[in-house]
Design an enzyme around this catalytic site. Structure first.
Site, PDB file in Angstrom:
ATOM      1  N   LYS A 181       0.829  -1.202   0.000  1.00  8.66           N
ATOM      2  CA  LYS A 181       0.000   0.000   0.000  1.00  8.66           C
ATOM      3  C   LYS A 181       0.873   1.266   0.000  1.00  8.66           C
ATOM      4  O   LYS A 181       2.091   1.198   0.182  1.00  8.66           O
ATOM      5  CB  LYS A 181      -0.911  -0.006   1.233  1.00  8.66           C
ATOM      6  CG  LYS A 181      -1.902  -1.173   1.254  1.00  8.66           C
ATOM      7  CD  LYS A 181      -2.864  -1.096   0.107  1.00  8.66           C
ATOM      8  CE  LYS A 181      -4.032  -2.063   0.215  1.00  8.66           C
ATOM      9  NZ  LYS A 181      -3.665  -3.487   0.167  1.00  8.66           N
TER      10      LYS A 181
HETATM   11  C1  LIG Z   1      -9.977  -2.949  -1.840  1.00 10.45           C
HETATM   12  C2  LIG Z   1      -9.404  -3.648  -0.635  1.00 10.45           C
HETATM   13  N1  LIG Z   1     -10.217  -3.940   0.391  1.00 10.45           N
HETATM   14  C3  LIG Z   1      -9.762  -4.553   1.499  1.00 10.45           C
HETATM   15  C4  LIG Z   1      -8.440  -4.910   1.634  1.00 10.45           C
HETATM   16  C5  LIG Z   1      -8.028  -5.666   2.843  1.00 10.45           C
HETATM   17  O1  LIG Z   1      -6.952  -5.137   3.540  1.00 10.45           O
HETATM   18  P1  LIG Z   1      -5.997  -6.094   4.398  1.00 10.45           P
HETATM   19  O2  LIG Z   1      -5.190  -6.900   3.434  1.00 10.45           O
HETATM   20  O3  LIG Z   1      -5.183  -5.142   5.217  1.00 10.45           O
HETATM   21  O4  LIG Z   1      -6.866  -6.950   5.256  1.00 10.45           O
HETATM   22  C6  LIG Z   1      -7.552  -4.601   0.602  1.00 10.45           C
HETATM   23  C7  LIG Z   1      -6.118  -4.913   0.735  1.00 10.45           C
HETATM   24  O5  LIG Z   1      -5.493  -5.652   0.082  1.00 10.45           O
HETATM   25  C8  LIG Z   1      -8.045  -3.988  -0.578  1.00 10.45           C
HETATM   26  O6  LIG Z   1      -7.239  -3.746  -1.619  1.00 10.45           O
END
Ligand SMILES: Cc1ncc(COP(=O)(O)O)c(C=O)c1O
Length: 371
Positions: A181
């Protein structure tokens, strides 16, 4: 040659910040948690911020805090990372998909209203690849139908639409800090809202259901351990302090790709939409419409064989086997999503990618396109 798909950008500032926490006594629930939350809320411009251990945990807690559960429907996009839909299901509700708009790749505002029913509780739009296009229209529709917006801003830290920051469109919004990110905490996420009651509920839910005055073993409700440690928060504070520099570096990398891939009618190259200040998350090109899934996958494989990491963001969520088994979706249900999904190529994209590396990626890609 080896060119990575993504790389974090960690400087001495981050290493010092994390080391300082490790030299002290407060590894969790300490001052860095408060400092990270305050700095984040200030940057985005919301009243409250609640740090959690992932974007997924954050989205799930938003569903719970908003009282979304069994028998409820939540409208979302099938062109997203799986966690968007999963967290709706984790709360016991049903994800109702709406196809995407082909330019922005975000949920198509024109197709939302026909999917609203008496059991619709919220809309969960996603700023796909960091692009906030259409979010003003989505909020207008939500307002008209008295629906909450839970904004999945996990890919959009630092983006804005007509001067309004991603993360301020929803009743609640969530960012994520996995190492690919814009900023990372290793793992982590942040919930944002202007509503104190919703924020307080998330504070309790992330911390075993503890209440404000009940002490360590006073539990007011079913809760979870979704806390983010002070070690992670110190990393987040240092990264967030560099967000302008990070955005600029990513914009430069995106600009080099745009220059080198322009004027090739075999490719659709992403551009910054009107009114959007894009904080670039990834750089995803699309092959022209006449390419097949098999051709795309062969290109991905050849690039990988030559040491260039690439991705296929995103396969359609509604066609994941467990979604098909549970809800009976089938190919053809969301044609724009399906057409886009089979032609995407996520190219290597990170802050310190050099112009020479980008040239190597572009030359390799163009050489594989044929025709
Ligand atoms: C659009 C979206 N939603 C939710 C997430 C979930 O985040 P995390 O991987 O920190 O749980 C991500 C991350 O990859 C994402 O790109």
């Amino acid at each position: 040659m080896r060119i990575y798909l993504s790389r974090p950008d960690i400087t001495e500032k981050e290493i010092e910040a994390v080391s300082a926490v490790l030299r002290g006594p407060d590894l969790a629930l300490g001052p860095k948690l408060v400092e990270f939350e305050e700095a984040f809320a200030e940057y985005i411009g919301t009243k409250r911020a609640v740090a959690v251990n992932s974007g997924t945990s954050g989205l799930f807690l938003c569903m719970l805090a908003m009282g979304i559960g069994p028998d409820d429907e939540v409208i979302t996009t099938p062109f997203t990372f799986i966690a968007t839909a999963n967290t709706i299901m984790m709360a016991g509700a049903r994800p109702v998909f709406v196809d995407i708009e082909p330019a922005s790749l975000n949920i198509d505002p024109a197709k939302i209203e026909s999917k609203i029913t008496e059991t619709t509780k919220a809309i969960t739009p996603v700023e796909v690849f960091g692009n906030p296009a259409g979010f003003d229209k989505i909020c207008e529709i939500a307002g008209k139908h008295n629906l909450a917006v839970i904004e999945d801003s996990c890919e959009a830290l630092g983006s804005a639409l007509n001067g309004k920051m991603a993360g301020t469109f929803g009743t609640m919004s969530v960012f994520a800090f996995y190492p690919n990110k814009q900023i990372t905490t290793g793992e982590g996420g942040m919930i944002l809202t202007d509503d104190d009651d919703l924020a307080d509920m998330c504070v309790s839910l992330r911390n075993q259901g503890r209440g404000a005055g009940g002490g360590w073993l006073g539990h007011e409700r079913l809760g979870y351990n979704f806390r983010l440690s002070d070690i992670n928060c110190a990393l987040g504070i240092a990264q967030l302090s560099r967000i302008d520099e990070i955005k600029a570096k990513r914009r430069q990398v995106a600009g080099w790709y745009q220059d080198m891939l322009a004027d090739d009618d075999r490719l659709i190259v992403p551009a910054e939409p009107d009114g959007c200040d894009m904080s670039w998350f990834v750089f995803v090109v699309r092959l022209a419409e006449d390419f097949t899934l098999e051709q795309r996958d062969r290109i991905l494989q050849h690039m990988k064989n030559q040491g260039i990491q690439v991705g296929n963001y995103f396969p359609p969520v509604h066609l994941m086997p467990f979604m098909v088994a549970r809800f009976g979706y089938k190919p053809g249900d969301f044609p724009v999503t399906e057409s886009v999904s089979r032609r995407t190529i996520a190219l290597p994209f990170y802050n310190d990618l050099t112009k020479d590396q980008i040239a190597a990626v572009c030359t390799t890609l163009k050489g594989l396109l044929g025709k």
